[in-house]
Scaffold this active site. Structure first.
Site, PDB file in Angstrom:
ATOM      1  N   HIS A  66       0.823  -1.221   0.000  1.00 22.77           N
ATOM      2  CA  HIS A  66       0.000   0.000   0.000  1.00 22.77           C
ATOM      3  C   HIS A  66       0.849   1.260   0.000  1.00 22.77           C
ATOM      4  O   HIS A  66       0.387   2.322  -0.404  1.00 22.77           O
ATOM      5  CB  HIS A  66      -0.913   0.018   1.225  1.00 22.77           C
ATOM      6  CG  HIS A  66      -1.778  -1.196   1.326  1.00 22.77           C
ATOM      7  ND1 HIS A  66      -2.931  -1.356   0.594  1.00 22.77           N
ATOM      8  CD2 HIS A  66      -1.631  -2.332   2.052  1.00 22.77           C
ATOM      9  CE1 HIS A  66      -3.470  -2.532   0.875  1.00 22.77           C
ATOM     10  NE2 HIS A  66      -2.711  -3.149   1.754  1.00 22.77           N
ATOM     11  N   HIS A  92       5.807   6.837   6.228  1.00 23.80           N
ATOM     12  CA  HIS A  92       5.447   6.301   4.913  1.00 23.80           C
ATOM     13  C   HIS A  92       4.986   7.461   4.037  1.00 23.80           C
ATOM     14  O   HIS A  92       4.818   8.583   4.516  1.00 23.80           O
ATOM     15  CB  HIS A  92       4.332   5.243   5.045  1.00 23.80           C
ATOM     16  CG  HIS A  92       3.091   5.797   5.630  1.00 23.80           C
ATOM     17  ND1 HIS A  92       2.851   5.840   7.003  1.00 23.80           N
ATOM     18  CD2 HIS A  92       2.026   6.404   5.062  1.00 23.80           C
ATOM     19  CE1 HIS A  92       1.707   6.412   7.227  1.00 23.80           C
ATOM     20  NE2 HIS A  92       1.188   6.774   6.065  1.00 23.80           N
ATOM     21  N   HIS A  94       2.446   8.936   0.569  1.00 31.72           N
ATOM     22  CA  HIS A  94       1.278   8.797  -0.313  1.00 31.72           C
ATOM     23  C   HIS A  94       1.595   9.600  -1.566  1.00 31.72           C
ATOM     24  O   HIS A  94       2.155  10.709  -1.460  1.00 31.72           O
ATOM     25  CB  HIS A  94       0.014   9.334   0.371  1.00 31.72           C
ATOM     26  CG  HIS A  94      -0.345   8.601   1.631  1.00 31.72           C
ATOM     27  ND1 HIS A  94      -1.198   7.518   1.647  1.00 31.72           N
ATOM     28  CD2 HIS A  94       0.055   8.784   2.922  1.00 31.72           C
ATOM     29  CE1 HIS A  94      -1.324   7.081   2.889  1.00 31.72           C
ATOM     30  NE2 HIS A  94      -0.568   7.822   3.681  1.00 31.72           N
ATOM     31  N   GLU A 104      -2.791  13.116   0.425  1.00 33.04           N
ATOM     32  CA  GLU A 104      -4.068  12.697   1.046  1.00 33.04           C
ATOM     33  C   GLU A 104      -4.878  13.914   1.465  1.00 33.04           C
ATOM     34  O   GLU A 104      -6.036  14.077   1.087  1.00 33.04           O
ATOM     35  CB  GLU A 104      -3.784  11.810   2.266  1.00 33.04           C
ATOM     36  CG  GLU A 104      -3.194  10.451   1.880  1.00 33.04           C
ATOM     37  CD  GLU A 104      -3.771   9.315   2.675  1.00 33.04           C
ATOM     38  OE1 GLU A 104      -3.450   9.223   3.874  1.00 33.04           O
ATOM     39  OE2 GLU A 104      -4.563   8.550   2.110  1.00 33.04           O
ATOM     40  N   HIS A 117       3.904  10.989   5.949  1.00 30.80           N
ATOM     41  CA  HIS A 117       3.299  10.823   7.273  1.00 30.80           C
ATOM     42  C   HIS A 117       4.326  10.193   8.208  1.00 30.80           C
ATOM     43  O   HIS A 117       4.855   9.113   7.920  1.00 30.80           O
ATOM     44  CB  HIS A 117       2.067   9.909   7.208  1.00 30.80           C
ATOM     45  CG  HIS A 117       0.907  10.551   6.517  1.00 30.80           C
ATOM     46  ND1 HIS A 117      -0.151   9.833   5.996  1.00 30.80           N
ATOM     47  CD2 HIS A 117       0.647  11.848   6.246  1.00 30.80           C
ATOM     48  CE1 HIS A 117      -1.018  10.666   5.455  1.00 30.80           C
ATOM     49  NE2 HIS A 117      -0.562  11.898   5.587  1.00 30.80           N
ATOM     50  N   THR A 198      -5.800   6.851   7.855  1.00 29.53           N
ATOM     51  CA  THR A 198      -6.448   6.996   6.536  1.00 29.53           C
ATOM     52  C   THR A 198      -6.526   5.659   5.811  1.00 29.53           C
ATOM     53  O   THR A 198      -6.773   5.595   4.613  1.00 29.53           O
ATOM     54  CB  THR A 198      -5.682   8.006   5.662  1.00 29.53           C
ATOM     55  OG1 THR A 198      -4.387   7.460   5.370  1.00 29.53           O
ATOM     56  CG2 THR A 198      -5.552   9.344   6.356  1.00 29.53           C
TER      57      THR A 198
HETATM   58  N1  ETK Z   1      -1.978   7.225   6.697  1.00 27.35           N
HETATM   59  S1  ETK Z   1      -1.903   6.042   7.769  1.00 27.35           S
HETATM   60  O1  ETK Z   1      -0.973   6.376   8.798  1.00 27.35           O
HETATM   61  O2  ETK Z   1      -3.245   5.771   8.248  1.00 27.35           O
HETATM   62  C1  ETK Z   1      -1.349   4.620   6.933  1.00 27.35           C
HETATM   63  C2  ETK Z   1      -1.787   4.356   5.643  1.00 27.35           C
HETATM   64  F1  ETK Z   1      -2.612   5.208   4.990  1.00 27.35           F
HETATM   65  C3  ETK Z   1      -1.379   3.197   4.981  1.00 27.35           C
HETATM   66  F2  ETK Z   1      -1.853   2.935   3.744  1.00 27.35           F
HETATM   67  C4  ETK Z   1      -0.535   2.285   5.594  1.00 27.35           C
HETATM   68  S2  ETK Z   1      -0.081   0.789   4.800  1.00 27.35           S
HETATM   69  C5  ETK Z   1      -1.555  -0.180   4.981  1.00 27.35           C
HETATM   70  C6  ETK Z   1      -1.639  -0.832   6.353  1.00 27.35           C
HETATM   71  C7  ETK Z   1      -0.588  -1.878   6.474  1.00 27.35           C
HETATM   72  C8  ETK Z   1      -0.590  -2.964   5.587  1.00 27.35           C
HETATM   73  C9  ETK Z   1       0.412  -3.941   5.710  1.00 27.35           C
HETATM   74  C10 ETK Z   1       1.412  -3.806   6.692  1.00 27.35           C
HETATM   75  C11 ETK Z   1       2.502  -4.833   6.800  1.00 27.35           C
HETATM   76  O3  ETK Z   1       2.427  -5.822   6.037  1.00 27.35           O
HETATM   77  O4  ETK Z   1       3.438  -4.619   7.615  1.00 27.35           O
HETATM   78  C12 ETK Z   1       1.396  -2.676   7.566  1.00 27.35           C
HETATM   79  C13 ETK Z   1       0.390  -1.723   7.451  1.00 27.35           C
HETATM   80  C14 ETK Z   1      -0.073   2.546   6.877  1.00 27.35           C
HETATM   81  F3  ETK Z   1       0.756   1.652   7.449  1.00 27.35           F
HETATM   82  C15 ETK Z   1      -0.483   3.694   7.572  1.00 27.35           C
HETATM   83  N2  ETK Z   1      -0.076   3.903   8.876  1.00 27.35           N
HETATM   84  C16 ETK Z   1      -0.233   2.819   9.825  1.00 27.35           C
HETATM   85  C17 ETK Z   1      -1.721   2.470   9.951  1.00 27.35           C
HETATM   86  C18 ETK Z   1      -1.998   0.964   9.876  1.00 27.35           C
HETATM   87  C19 ETK Z   1      -2.004   0.214  11.165  1.00 27.35           C
HETATM   88  C20 ETK Z   1      -1.005   0.591  12.211  1.00 27.35           C
HETATM   89  C21 ETK Z   1       0.445   0.720  11.736  1.00 27.35           C
HETATM   90  C22 ETK Z   1       1.058   2.111  11.863  1.00 27.35           C
HETATM   91  C23 ETK Z   1       0.359   3.198  11.147  1.00 27.35           C
HETATM   92 ZN    ZN Z   2      -0.428   7.844   5.698  1.00 27.28          ZN
END
Ligand code: ETK
Ligand code: ZN
Length: 257
Positions: A66, A92, A94, A104, A117, A198
């Site tokens: 993602h 990470h 976007h 975003e 972010h 998000t």
């Molecule tokens: N904008 S955000 O901060 O909401 C955000 C995104 F929009 C994101 F798109 C993501 S990535 C999607 C979630 C994800 C998928 C797989 C794995 C893995 O395989 O390790 C890890 C995470 C992503 F990682 C995050 N941040 C994450 C939120 C997902 C769950 C907690 C992990 C830390 C923050």
């Molecule tokens: Zn994010």
């Protein structure tokens, strides 16, 4: 993590059926209408501590299908600007595609090329997982990336490794550097509001800080970002941004006039 990975940005309606918080009234991202933002002089400059890492500190960089995620040591702490102390978990990005921007958050309806972010959790909780479900659990620093003239040496530290993690699930190690260089020099001017992750599970536990000053990357750097990583369906990973969500009466604060 497990379970997070079967959703995508095409079929957004499914998010709120699979993850109830995604249909909540404090969702992110949002459009920041600067004319409606409330100047709050008590919003102090954001202060980062421990963000400058030696090259001997290796950081994991992963394509999770993602986005590209850089895991951060808990030694990075957010001190000013928030009433409580937060520690870094990961950062990470976007982004869009060669044919359009992919931040975003938007400002007065304007979408920027990309957005970083930096995700932190409140140190009063023992773990990120516990903090993630608490109203004051998470703090995310956000900044917009635009195309400028020069090469950005800090983003180079991440972008030069994307070819090593083109496929979903691939990860590599990146030597430590000054993570603060990925954020604007001016940490005094920002917007602040209460919102959510998000991405599913969309927990409404994020205090968002969106910096007014943007970062500049070269055109070549931006094209590496938008055209290197692949997604689970083995297409290019592009436009990994959620549409802006309704404010439902929430106020956006501004640390500047
Ligand atoms: N904008 S955000 O901060 O909401 C955000 C995104 F929009 C994101 F798109 C993501 S990535 C999607 C979630 C994800 C998928 C797989 C794995 C893995 O395989 O390790 C890890 C995470 C992503 F990682 C995050 N941040 C994450 C939120 C997902 C769950 C907690 C992990 C830390 C923050
Ligand atoms: Zn994010």
């Amino acid at each position: 993590g497990k379970g997070h990975s079967h959703w995508n940005y095409e079929d957004l309606k499914r998010w709120s059926t699979d993850y109830s918080d995604c249909g909540g009234t404090k969702q992110s991202p949002i459009d920041v209408d600067t004319a409606q933002a409330i100047f709050s002089p008590d919003l102090r400059p954001i202060q980062l501590s421990g963000y400058s890492l030696p090259a001997t500190k290796q950081l994991k960089l992963k394509n999770n299908g993602h986005t590209v995620v850089l895991d951060l040591p808990e030694s990075l702490a957010l001190t000013g600007g928030y009433a409580q102390q937060y520690r870094a978990a990961q950062l990470h990005l976007h982004w869009g595609s060669p044919s359009g921007p992919g931040s975003e958050h938007t400002v007065n309806g304007r979408r920027f090329a990309a957005e970083i972010h930096v995700v932190h959790y409140n140190t009063k909780y023992d773990s990120f997982t516990e903090a993630m479900v608490r109203p004051d659990g998470l703090a995310v620093l956000a900044a917009f990336l635009e195309v400028g003239h020069g090469e950005n040496q800090y983003y180079h530290e991440i972008l030069e490794h994307l070819l090593e993690i083109q496929e979903v699930g691939q990860e590599t190690l990146v030597p430590g550097f000054n993570i603060a260089g990925l954020l604007p020099a001016n940490l005094k001017f920002y917007f602040h509001y209460n919102g959510s992750l998000t991405t599913p599970p969309c927990y409404q536990t994020v205090k968002w800080t969106i910096f007014n000053q943007t970062l500049l990357l070269s055109h070549h750097q931006m094209s590496i970002l938008v055209s290197t990583l692949r997604s689970p369906d083995d297409k290019l990973l592009q436009n990994n941004y959620r549409p802006v969500q309704n404010l439902h009466g929430r106020r956006v604060l501004a640390s500047f006039q």
